[in-house]
Motif scaffolding. Structure first.
Motif, short mmCIF file in Angstrom:
data_model
loop_
_atom_site.label_atom_id
_atom_site.label_comp_id
_atom_site.label_asym_id
_atom_site.label_seq_id
_atom_site.Cartn_x
_atom_site.Cartn_y
_atom_site.Cartn_z
N GLU A 1 -8.57 3.15 -4.79
CA GLU A 1 -7.85 1.92 -5.14
C GLU A 1 -7.48 1.11 -3.91
O GLU A 1 -7.51 -0.13 -3.93
CB GLU A 1 -6.59 2.29 -5.92
CG GLU A 1 -5.78 1.08 -6.39
CD GLU A 1 -4.54 1.48 -7.17
OE1 GLU A 1 -3.71 0.59 -7.47
OE2 GLU A 1 -4.40 2.68 -7.49
N LEU A 2 -7.15 1.80 -2.82
CA LEU A 2 -6.76 1.11 -1.59
C LEU A 2 -7.95 0.76 -0.70
O LEU A 2 -7.79 0.00 0.26
CB LEU A 2 -5.77 1.98 -0.80
CG LEU A 2 -4.44 2.28 -1.47
CD1 LEU A 2 -3.62 3.22 -0.61
CD2 LEU A 2 -3.66 1.00 -1.73
N GLY A 3 -9.10 1.34 -0.98
CA GLY A 3 -10.26 1.10 -0.13
C GLY A 3 -10.17 1.82 1.20
O GLY A 3 -10.69 1.33 2.21
N ARG B 1 4.03 10.18 -7.24
CA ARG B 1 4.97 10.51 -8.33
C ARG B 1 4.23 10.78 -9.64
O ARG B 1 4.65 11.61 -10.43
CB ARG B 1 5.97 9.37 -8.51
CG ARG B 1 6.92 9.18 -7.33
CD ARG B 1 8.03 8.20 -7.68
NE ARG B 1 8.90 7.95 -6.55
CZ ARG B 1 8.76 6.93 -5.71
NH1 ARG B 1 7.76 6.06 -5.88
NH2 ARG B 1 9.60 6.76 -4.71
N GLU B 2 3.15 10.05 -9.85
CA GLU B 2 2.36 10.25 -11.07
C GLU B 2 1.37 11.40 -10.94
O GLU B 2 0.62 11.67 -11.87
CB GLU B 2 1.61 8.96 -11.40
CG GLU B 2 2.52 7.80 -11.74
CD GLU B 2 1.75 6.50 -11.96
OE1 GLU B 2 0.51 6.52 -11.74
OE2 GLU B 2 2.37 5.49 -12.33
N LYS B 3 1.34 12.03 -9.75
CA LYS B 3 0.46 13.17 -9.47
C LYS B 3 -1.01 12.80 -9.64
O LYS B 3 -1.82 13.55 -10.20
CB LYS B 3 0.81 14.36 -10.35
CG LYS B 3 2.22 14.90 -10.12
CD LYS B 3 2.49 16.14 -10.94
CE LYS B 3 3.90 16.66 -10.67
NZ LYS B 3 4.20 17.89 -11.45
N ARG B 4 -1.34 11.61 -9.16
CA ARG B 4 -2.73 11.18 -9.19
C ARG B 4 -3.49 11.85 -8.05
O ARG B 4 -2.92 12.14 -7.00
CB ARG B 4 -2.82 9.66 -9.04
CG ARG B 4 -2.23 8.89 -10.22
CD ARG B 4 -2.25 7.40 -9.93
NE ARG B 4 -3.62 6.94 -9.66
CZ ARG B 4 -3.91 5.73 -9.17
NH1 ARG B 4 -2.92 4.88 -8.89
NH2 ARG B 4 -5.16 5.38 -8.95
N PRO B 5 -4.78 12.09 -8.21
CA PRO B 5 -5.57 12.68 -7.13
C PRO B 5 -5.62 11.74 -5.92
O PRO B 5 -5.57 10.51 -6.05
CB PRO B 5 -6.95 12.87 -7.75
CG PRO B 5 -6.73 12.83 -9.22
CD PRO B 5 -5.56 11.93 -9.45
N THR B 6 -5.72 12.34 -4.77
CA THR B 6 -5.79 11.55 -3.54
C THR B 6 -7.03 10.68 -3.50
O THR B 6 -7.02 9.56 -2.99
CB THR B 6 -5.77 12.50 -2.32
OG1 THR B 6 -4.64 13.36 -2.41
CG2 THR B 6 -5.69 11.73 -1.02
N LYS B 7 -8.10 11.19 -4.07
CA LYS B 7 -9.36 10.43 -4.08
C LYS B 7 -9.22 9.15 -4.89
O LYS B 7 -9.76 8.09 -4.51
CB LYS B 7 -10.47 11.31 -4.66
CG LYS B 7 -11.85 10.72 -4.52
CD LYS B 7 -12.90 11.71 -4.99
CE LYS B 7 -14.30 11.14 -4.81
NZ LYS B 7 -15.35 12.09 -5.25
N GLU C 1 0.83 -1.21 0.00
CA GLU C 1 0.00 0.00 0.00
C GLU C 1 0.87 1.27 0.00
O GLU C 1 0.55 2.26 -0.67
CB GLU C 1 -0.93 -0.01 1.21
CG GLU C 1 -2.03 -1.06 1.12
CD GLU C 1 -2.90 -1.09 2.36
OE1 GLU C 1 -4.11 -1.33 2.25
OE2 GLU C 1 -2.35 -0.86 3.47
N ASP C 2 1.98 1.21 0.74
CA ASP C 2 2.88 2.36 0.73
C ASP C 2 3.45 2.60 -0.66
O ASP C 2 3.57 3.75 -1.12
CB ASP C 2 4.02 2.15 1.73
CG ASP C 2 3.54 2.23 3.17
OD1 ASP C 2 2.43 2.78 3.39
OD2 ASP C 2 4.27 1.77 4.07
#
Length: 269
Positions: A31-33, A20-26, A11-12
């Motif tokens: 993805e991690l639930g 690094r890919e600047k994906r949104p936190t949401k 998960e980390d």
């Protein structure tokens, strides 16, 4: 109450990869639930561990500010903006404060020789006030004052030199001219040339008039037993004032006699 679910190494890695890919936190949280708050908190902890070093920018560029404005319009918090730009929250807040208070054009505060002459000429020629010169030249009143003190000003007032201390020879000359020759203070100042009338008068009144006897190492200035008895007798029996008694004691003044009598009477009580 459900037990706390710790983050795993996998998960980390997903969080770091998303950062690094600047994906949104949401998107990472989905993805991690997990919740967005939990993912942001874990991301901050990973930053503290050095897993993802933060690139600190000394100043924001125009593109960065466009991103900040767009994210703020979308309802993102400053913490989320800091994560997206890979900078600390304090950097975003400080840069925001600087941009809100920073003027568009920096005022020119340098004063050249031509500028100094421009401030000096209205003062000397037209006798304008400092505020009028400041408004005309666009400078502050303090800048105008400094310009008038400049060596470029031909009408600059000379600096006041500190008064020179009186020497022993000058003191002796003042005493001789005043007490022996009976000259006035103006006449004494004329003869001394470098001293003014007020200076000579103040020197004589403050330090030379009631100077008393000169105290030497043999302590001859002390009162003898006969002088003490005579002082008590003249004061009690003769009822004379200290000024009258001082005429009978060469080298003594009224203040010295009064102080000595007080000590003598205190010892007799």
């Amino acid at each position: 109450m459900p037990s706390k679910v710790y983050y795993t190494k996998v998960e980390d890695d997903i969080i770091l990869k998303g950062r690094r890919e600047k994906r949104p936190t949401k998107a990472i949280a989905g993805e991690l639930g997990r919740t967005c708050v939990s993912v942001r908190d874990r991301s901050s902890r990973l930053d503290l561990k050095g897993a993802l070093p933060i690139v600190r920018k000394p100043h924001f560029s125009t593109e960065d500010w466009d991103k900040v404005a767009a994210m703020r319009a979308a309802g993102e918090t400053f913490r989320a903006i800091a994560h997206a730009l890979q900078v600390s929250l304090g950097t975003v807040l400080s840069q925001r404060q600087l941009m809100s208070t920073k003027p568009e054009t920096k005022p020119d505060r340098t004063v050249t020789s031509a500028g100094i002459l421009e401030m000096i000429s209205p003062r000397n020629d037209q006798k304008l006030k400092l505020t009028q010169i400041a408004i005309r030249t666009g400078k502050s009143i303090r800048a105008v004052e400094y310009a008038l003190r400049s060596p470029l000003n031909p009408e600059r007032k000379p600096l006041k030199t500190p008064p020179r201390a009186y020497t022993q020879a000058e003191d002796e000359e003042i005493i001789r001219l005043r007490e022996q020759d009976g000259l006035t203070y103006a006449q004494i100042a004329t003869q001394m040339q470098e001293r003014s009338t007020n200076g000579v008068q103040g020197r004589y009144y403050r330090y030379l008039q009631d100077r008393g006897p000169i105290r030497t190492k043999d302590k001859s200035w002390r009162y003898t037993k006969d002088e003490a008895e005579q002082l008590i007798r003249l004061r009690k029996e003769g009822h004379l004032s200290f000024a009258q008694i001082a005429e009978l004691f060469p080298g003594r003044n009224a203040l010295s006699l009064s102080s000595k009598l007080s000590k003598l009477m205190k010892g007799r009580k």
